[in-house]
Design a protein around this motif. Structure first.
Motif, PDB file in Angstrom:
ATOM      1  N   ALA A 148       0.838  -1.208   0.000  1.00 27.40           N
ATOM      2  CA  ALA A 148       0.000   0.000   0.000  1.00 27.40           C
ATOM      3  C   ALA A 148       0.872   1.256   0.000  1.00 27.40           C
ATOM      4  O   ALA A 148       0.633   2.193  -0.769  1.00 27.40           O
ATOM      5  CB  ALA A 148      -0.928  -0.011   1.218  1.00 27.40           C
ATOM      6  N   VAL A 149       1.904   1.272   0.853  1.00 25.44           N
ATOM      7  CA  VAL A 149       2.788   2.453   0.919  1.00 25.44           C
ATOM      8  C   VAL A 149       3.519   2.620  -0.412  1.00 25.44           C
ATOM      9  O   VAL A 149       3.586   3.723  -0.970  1.00 25.44           O
ATOM     10  CB  VAL A 149       3.797   2.337   2.084  1.00 25.44           C
ATOM     11  CG1 VAL A 149       4.834   3.459   2.016  1.00 25.44           C
ATOM     12  CG2 VAL A 149       3.071   2.370   3.422  1.00 25.44           C
ATOM     13  N   ASN A 150       4.061   1.527  -0.945  1.00 25.01           N
ATOM     14  CA  ASN A 150       4.815   1.622  -2.212  1.00 25.01           C
ATOM     15  C   ASN A 150       3.944   2.198  -3.330  1.00 25.01           C
ATOM     16  O   ASN A 150       4.381   3.040  -4.108  1.00 25.01           O
ATOM     17  CB  ASN A 150       5.355   0.251  -2.639  1.00 25.01           C
ATOM     18  CG  ASN A 150       6.490  -0.194  -1.737  1.00 25.01           C
ATOM     19  OD1 ASN A 150       7.085   0.630  -1.037  1.00 25.01           O
ATOM     20  ND2 ASN A 150       6.787  -1.484  -1.723  1.00 25.01           N
ATOM     21  N   ASN A 151       2.702   1.758  -3.390  1.00 23.06           N
ATOM     22  CA  ASN A 151       1.820   2.247  -4.466  1.00 23.06           C
ATOM     23  C   ASN A 151       1.351   3.680  -4.212  1.00 23.06           C
ATOM     24  O   ASN A 151       1.231   4.470  -5.151  1.00 23.06           O
ATOM     25  CB  ASN A 151       0.644   1.293  -4.669  1.00 23.06           C
ATOM     26  CG  ASN A 151       1.072   0.065  -5.448  1.00 23.06           C
ATOM     27  OD1 ASN A 151       1.841   0.167  -6.402  1.00 23.06           O
ATOM     28  ND2 ASN A 151       0.601  -1.111  -5.052  1.00 23.06           N
ATOM     29  N   ALA A 152       1.119   4.024  -2.946  1.00 24.92           N
ATOM     30  CA  ALA A 152       0.752   5.413  -2.639  1.00 24.92           C
ATOM     31  C   ALA A 152       1.917   6.342  -2.999  1.00 24.92           C
ATOM     32  O   ALA A 152       1.712   7.434  -3.553  1.00 24.92           O
ATOM     33  CB  ALA A 152       0.384   5.548  -1.160  1.00 24.92           C
ATOM     34  N   VAL A 153       3.136   5.898  -2.706  1.00 24.94           N
ATOM     35  CA  VAL A 153       4.328   6.689  -3.057  1.00 24.94           C
ATOM     36  C   VAL A 153       4.390   6.888  -4.572  1.00 24.94           C
ATOM     37  O   VAL A 153       4.680   7.981  -5.060  1.00 24.94           O
ATOM     38  CB  VAL A 153       5.612   6.003  -2.522  1.00 24.94           C
ATOM     39  CG1 VAL A 153       6.871   6.590  -3.169  1.00 24.94           C
ATOM     40  CG2 VAL A 153       5.685   6.128  -1.000  1.00 24.94           C
ATOM     41  N   ARG A 154       4.082   5.833  -5.327  1.00 33.07           N
ATOM     42  CA  ARG A 154       4.075   5.958  -6.807  1.00 33.07           C
ATOM     43  C   ARG A 154       3.128   7.064  -7.258  1.00 33.07           C
ATOM     44  O   ARG A 154       3.446   7.844  -8.144  1.00 33.07           O
ATOM     45  CB  ARG A 154       3.613   4.633  -7.444  1.00 33.07           C
ATOM     46  CG  ARG A 154       4.731   3.691  -7.792  1.00 33.07           C
ATOM     47  CD  ARG A 154       4.243   2.639  -8.777  1.00 33.07           C
ATOM     48  NE  ARG A 154       4.055   3.177 -10.126  1.00 33.07           N
ATOM     49  CZ  ARG A 154       3.488   2.504 -11.131  1.00 33.07           C
ATOM     50  NH1 ARG A 154       3.058   1.275 -10.942  1.00 33.07           N
ATOM     51  NH2 ARG A 154       3.373   3.063 -12.317  1.00 33.07           N
ATOM     52  N   PHE A 155       1.930   7.096  -6.653  1.00 35.84           N
ATOM     53  CA  PHE A 155       0.953   8.133  -7.030  1.00 35.84           C
ATOM     54  C   PHE A 155       1.567   9.523  -6.875  1.00 35.84           C
ATOM     55  O   PHE A 155       1.463  10.362  -7.760  1.00 35.84           O
ATOM     56  CB  PHE A 155      -0.299   8.044  -6.147  1.00 35.84           C
ATOM     57  CG  PHE A 155      -1.399   7.200  -6.718  1.00 35.84           C
ATOM     58  CD1 PHE A 155      -2.274   7.740  -7.660  1.00 35.84           C
ATOM     59  CD2 PHE A 155      -1.589   5.895  -6.319  1.00 35.84           C
ATOM     60  CE1 PHE A 155      -3.303   6.979  -8.187  1.00 35.84           C
ATOM     61  CE2 PHE A 155      -2.609   5.121  -6.841  1.00 35.84           C
ATOM     62  CZ  PHE A 155      -3.468   5.657  -7.784  1.00 35.84           C
ATOM     63  N   LEU A 156       2.208   9.766  -5.720  1.00 36.83           N
ATOM     64  CA  LEU A 156       2.749  11.105  -5.477  1.00 36.83           C
ATOM     65  C   LEU A 156       3.938  11.413  -6.377  1.00 36.83           C
ATOM     66  O   LEU A 156       4.029  12.480  -6.966  1.00 36.83           O
ATOM     67  CB  LEU A 156       3.144  11.264  -3.997  1.00 36.83           C
ATOM     68  CG  LEU A 156       2.066  11.949  -3.151  1.00 36.83           C
ATOM     69  CD1 LEU A 156       0.879  11.039  -2.943  1.00 36.83           C
ATOM     70  CD2 LEU A 156       2.616  12.428  -1.827  1.00 36.83           C
ATOM     71  N   LYS A 157       4.853  10.440  -6.480  1.00 30.98           N
ATOM     72  CA  LYS A 157       6.074  10.678  -7.259  1.00 30.98           C
ATOM     73  C   LYS A 157       5.785  10.824  -8.745  1.00 30.98           C
ATOM     74  O   LYS A 157       6.345  11.672  -9.417  1.00 30.98           O
ATOM     75  CB  LYS A 157       7.034   9.485  -7.091  1.00 30.98           C
ATOM     76  CG  LYS A 157       8.002   9.606  -5.937  1.00 30.98           C
ATOM     77  CD  LYS A 157       8.985   8.446  -6.026  1.00 30.98           C
ATOM     78  CE  LYS A 157       9.986   8.446  -4.918  1.00 30.98           C
ATOM     79  NZ  LYS A 157      10.949   9.520  -4.979  1.00 30.98           N
TER      80      LYS A 157
END
Ligand code: KIV
Length: 283
Positions: free
Chosen positions: A98-107
């Motif tokens: 979940a964190v890895n994919n949320a980070v992708r959204f922001l980056k």
């Protein structure tokens, strides 16, 4: 339009009792029009699967689909608060995923926040994403990604037992650190209760008036999505009808040689006309 909207603006709106108006958008022009109109927020929903791609539901939508559409929307609405919707399979299996994919959204797409569906069962993921410094919106009630478990796209919380479960879910989401909750297709009495009971903003889609703001799917409110229209939708335009009529008129004009007209063509300059005709005769 002034400065970029932040979560602080949303909190101030709640304090002042000013309602947040938001829609979903998936493309550059719709995002541009929404920002020009003064929309407070945009959700790049995984409803793009149904509205844009023609799928029967949201389950097949991928992270890459969502990121690409968030990028398009951000280019169209640079100052609007944009929320990226985490698609099915991008957060359920672990907090790390979940964190890895949320980070992708922001980056990769410069959204302001992410949204994910579910209550207590995703509280750990909400906490982990929040701990990573990312704003998370919860989403309970009718949760389209788990519509199979719900027996279809059906209103939720209509009896005391399921209402109680939704209250527990909302409290768990707030406790986990979400900055707001979207409630979908629940009775207005429950929406009002949650709005008064919780400190964070409660936004509605199909959940009545007494809350902090309203969301509609752009394809529904513009009359573009043809498969079905939920009871809670108010249609503000009939874009499908406008498009079909425009296409019909164009087809007729082409067949009858009424298009293009004089003003639609590029003429040879008068001074080169003679040479041009000579050149054509060479062939
Ligand atoms: O994907 C979406 O647009 C959503 C709405 C149904 C709230 O999550």
């Amino acid at each position: 339009m002034g400065k970029k909207k932040s979560v602080l603006d949303l909190m101030k709106m709640k304090e002042k009792g000013e309602k947040v108006a938001w829609i979903t958008a998936y493309d550059f022009p719709t995002a541009q029009f929404a920002e020009k109109a003064g929309m407070d927020m945009i959700l790049v929903g995984d409803s793009l699967g149904m509205v844009v791609k023609g799928y029967k539901g949201t389950v097949p939508v991928t992270m890459d689909d969502c990121i690409a559409h968030c990028q398009d929307v951000r280019r169209g609405a640079e100052k609007t608060f944009i929320i990226g919707d985490m698609p099915f399979g991008s957060y359920q299996s672990s907090s790390t995923e979940a964190v890895n994919n949320a980070v992708r959204f922001l980056k990769e797409s410069d959204v302001d926040a992410v949204k994910l569906e579910g209550g207590r069962r995703v509280a750990d993921q909400i906490k982990a994403i929040t701990d990573a410094g990312i704003l998370v919106m919860g989403h309970i009630g009718l949760t389209p990604q788990s519509s199979g478990q719900l027996g279809g796209f059906k209103a939720q919380g209509l009896n005391p037992e399921s209402g109680r479960e939704l209250i527990k879910d909302a409290l768990a989401i707030q406790e986990a650190g979400a900055f707001s909750i979207l409630v979908e297709a629940i009775p207005p009495e429950l929406t009002e209760f949650l709005t008064k009971k919780l400190d964070i903003p409660i936004y509605s889609i199909g959940a009545g008036l007494p809350c902090d703001g309203q969301l509609l799917i752009c394809g529904d409110m513009l009359g573009m999505f043809q498969a079905f229209t939920p009871k809670f939708v108010k249609k503000y335009a009939n874009v499908a009808e406008i498009e079909i009529n425009a296409f019909k008129e164009y087809i007729k004009d082409v067949k009858e040689e009424k298009f293009p007209e004089e003003g639609h063509v590029y003429h040879i300059k008068e001074e080169t006309k003679e040479n041009y005709i000579k050149m054509l005769k060479e062939f």
